[in-house]
Motif scaffolding. Sequence first.
Motif, mmCIF file in Angstrom:
data_model
loop_
_atom_site.group_PDB
_atom_site.id
_atom_site.type_symbol
_atom_site.label_atom_id
_atom_site.label_comp_id
_atom_site.label_asym_id
_atom_site.label_seq_id
_atom_site.Cartn_x
_atom_site.Cartn_y
_atom_site.Cartn_z
ATOM 1 N N ASP A 51 0.812 -1.216 0.000
ATOM 2 C CA ASP A 51 0.000 0.000 0.000
ATOM 3 C C ASP A 51 0.846 1.267 0.000
ATOM 4 O OD1 ASP A 51 -2.329 -1.410 -0.135
ATOM 5 O OD2 ASP A 51 -2.810 -1.246 2.004
ATOM 6 N N LYS A 52 2.118 1.170 0.380
ATOM 7 C CA LYS A 52 3.009 2.336 0.342
ATOM 8 C C LYS A 52 3.318 2.744 -1.092
ATOM 9 C CE LYS A 52 5.126 1.264 4.745
ATOM 10 N NZ LYS A 52 6.335 0.791 5.431
ATOM 11 N N ALA A 53 3.176 1.820 -2.027
ATOM 12 C CA ALA A 53 3.433 2.108 -3.435
ATOM 13 C C ALA A 53 2.150 2.481 -4.175
ATOM 14 C CB ALA A 53 4.081 0.896 -4.100
ATOM 15 N N ALA A 54 1.077 2.695 -3.449
ATOM 16 C CA ALA A 54 -0.229 2.937 -4.076
ATOM 17 C C ALA A 54 -0.239 4.196 -4.938
ATOM 18 C CB ALA A 54 -1.310 3.029 -3.009
ATOM 19 N N LYS A 55 0.386 5.271 -4.478
ATOM 20 C CA LYS A 55 0.362 6.518 -5.242
ATOM 21 C C LYS A 55 1.058 6.343 -6.590
ATOM 22 C CE LYS A 55 1.417 11.432 -4.795
ATOM 23 N NZ LYS A 55 2.032 12.458 -3.941
ATOM 24 N N ALA A 56 2.221 5.744 -6.578
ATOM 25 C CA ALA A 56 2.939 5.504 -7.832
ATOM 26 C C ALA A 56 2.149 4.556 -8.729
ATOM 27 C CB ALA A 56 4.329 4.931 -7.546
ATOM 28 N N TRP A 57 1.542 3.552 -8.131
ATOM 29 C CA TRP A 57 0.734 2.584 -8.880
ATOM 30 C C TRP A 57 -0.438 3.290 -9.554
ATOM 31 C CZ3 TRP A 57 -4.177 0.288 -7.351
ATOM 32 C CH2 TRP A 57 -4.531 -0.848 -8.081
ATOM 33 N N LEU A 58 -1.132 4.148 -8.814
ATOM 34 C CA LEU A 58 -2.281 4.872 -9.370
ATOM 35 C C LEU A 58 -1.857 5.870 -10.444
ATOM 36 C CD1 LEU A 58 -4.264 5.466 -6.069
ATOM 37 C CD2 LEU A 58 -4.998 4.052 -8.004
ATOM 38 N N ASP B 24 13.265 7.597 -6.922
ATOM 39 C CA ASP B 24 12.958 6.178 -7.100
ATOM 40 C C ASP B 24 11.531 5.979 -7.597
ATOM 41 O OD1 ASP B 24 15.481 5.286 -6.268
ATOM 42 O OD2 ASP B 24 14.881 5.376 -4.153
ATOM 43 N N GLU B 25 10.595 6.735 -7.022
ATOM 44 C CA GLU B 25 9.194 6.610 -7.430
ATOM 45 C C GLU B 25 8.995 7.082 -8.870
ATOM 46 O OE1 GLU B 25 7.036 7.291 -3.116
ATOM 47 O OE2 GLU B 25 7.719 9.039 -4.252
ATOM 48 N N ILE B 26 9.653 8.168 -9.233
ATOM 49 C CA ILE B 26 9.555 8.675 -10.606
ATOM 50 C C ILE B 26 10.123 7.650 -11.579
ATOM 51 C CG2 ILE B 26 10.314 10.484 -12.207
ATOM 52 C CD1 ILE B 26 10.304 12.401 -9.778
ATOM 53 N N ALA B 27 11.241 7.040 -11.199
ATOM 54 C CA ALA B 27 11.849 6.010 -12.050
ATOM 55 C C ALA B 27 10.890 4.846 -12.253
ATOM 56 C CB ALA B 27 13.153 5.518 -11.420
ATOM 57 N N GLN B 28 10.195 4.461 -11.203
ATOM 58 C CA GLN B 28 9.234 3.367 -11.321
ATOM 59 C C GLN B 28 8.054 3.750 -12.209
ATOM 60 O OE1 GLN B 28 7.577 2.192 -7.562
ATOM 61 N NE2 GLN B 28 6.458 0.484 -8.431
ATOM 62 N N ILE B 29 7.532 4.959 -12.030
ATOM 63 C CA ILE B 29 6.377 5.414 -12.812
ATOM 64 C C ILE B 29 6.725 5.513 -14.293
ATOM 65 C CG2 ILE B 29 4.873 7.395 -13.252
ATOM 66 C CD1 ILE B 29 4.978 7.925 -10.211
ATOM 67 N N LEU B 30 7.881 6.114 -14.583
ATOM 68 C CA LEU B 30 8.273 6.341 -15.971
ATOM 69 C C LEU B 30 9.015 5.149 -16.574
ATOM 70 C CD1 LEU B 30 9.471 10.054 -15.766
ATOM 71 C CD2 LEU B 30 7.243 9.175 -16.478
ATOM 72 N N GLU B 31 9.222 4.123 -15.739
ATOM 73 C CA GLU B 31 9.911 2.910 -16.174
ATOM 74 C C GLU B 31 11.299 3.240 -16.721
ATOM 75 O OE1 GLU B 31 7.110 1.115 -18.857
ATOM 76 O OE2 GLU B 31 5.755 0.566 -17.241
ATOM 77 N N VAL C 6 16.590 9.373 -14.316
ATOM 78 C CA VAL C 6 15.615 10.329 -13.782
ATOM 79 C C VAL C 6 16.330 11.494 -13.103
ATOM 80 C CG1 VAL C 6 13.821 10.641 -12.028
ATOM 81 C CG2 VAL C 6 13.754 8.659 -13.544
ATOM 82 N N MET C 7 17.328 11.199 -12.290
ATOM 83 C CA MET C 7 18.032 12.255 -11.574
ATOM 84 C C MET C 7 18.770 13.184 -12.545
ATOM 85 S SD MET C 7 16.915 11.598 -8.690
ATOM 86 C CE MET C 7 17.742 12.786 -7.680
ATOM 87 N N THR C 8 19.334 12.618 -13.603
ATOM 88 C CA THR C 8 20.003 13.435 -14.619
ATOM 89 C C THR C 8 18.998 14.340 -15.309
ATOM 90 O OG1 THR C 8 21.680 11.740 -14.969
ATOM 91 C CG2 THR C 8 21.378 13.345 -16.740
ATOM 92 N N ARG C 9 17.847 13.789 -15.653
ATOM 93 C CA ARG C 9 16.823 14.596 -16.326
ATOM 94 C C ARG C 9 16.301 15.708 -15.420
ATOM 95 N NH1 ARG C 9 13.362 10.193 -19.917
ATOM 96 N NH2 ARG C 9 15.113 9.601 -21.241
ATOM 97 N N LEU C 10 16.136 15.421 -14.134
ATOM 98 C CA LEU C 10 15.699 16.458 -13.197
ATOM 99 C C LEU C 10 16.743 17.573 -13.099
ATOM 100 C CD1 LEU C 10 14.173 14.268 -10.348
ATOM 101 C CD2 LEU C 10 12.941 15.885 -11.821
ATOM 102 N N PHE C 11 17.995 17.191 -13.032
ATOM 103 C CA PHE C 11 19.081 18.173 -12.966
ATOM 104 C C PHE C 11 19.091 19.048 -14.217
ATOM 105 C CE2 PHE C 11 23.514 19.314 -13.928
ATOM 106 C CZ PHE C 11 23.837 20.027 -12.782
ATOM 107 N N ARG C 12 18.983 18.423 -15.365
ATOM 108 C CA ARG C 12 18.988 19.184 -16.618
ATOM 109 C C ARG C 12 17.755 20.063 -16.751
ATOM 110 N NH1 ARG C 12 21.323 14.430 -20.623
ATOM 111 N NH2 ARG C 12 23.458 14.522 -19.828
#
Length: 187
Positions: free
Chosen positions: A71-78, A147-154, A160-166
Amino acid sequence: MFRNFFGKKKQDPSVSLDMDKQRRYEALVRAWHRDLYRYAYWLCHDAHIAEDLVQETCLRAWRSLDSLQDDKAAKAWLITILRRENARRFERKQLDLVDIDDHAIADATSSVESNADQHLIQRLIMNLAPEYREPLILQVMAGFNGDEIAQILELNRNTVMTRLFRARNQLKEQLENQSQQRGNRNG
């Protein structure tokens, strides 16, 4: 015979399981409905479509609630379900092509005066390439970590961290260019 008819009935185990599923589902919807709607609205910029996306997301979540292990992963799952549902919207839709010369283009700058800074930031974010824009929105608006963004965007977490930095650097450069242009116009 009457004793069997009026006696205590055995509870059907499937009813009990459905009630647990329903309570779990209702708790998930209550907890994440606003975030789902906010993200859906960001995706489509239309309140009615955003409501439809959230409703379809909730329906799919109900159908596959048993697949949610933690259930802790529910937000990313949704959010993942919502993204896929939004993609399905374009798979089903066949857009009518129109000649651009037949339509007038509205001047978007007239409504900018009330919240100029907010609109400027929104516009600059929308100018980012989608691979930079989407992780940034997921982090800033939805509050997801890398980590959650990586999971959502696969994607890989480092990607993900590089893209956020850029994305942040590109926004910073765009803001600096905007302020220099304003200075040149006013000076």
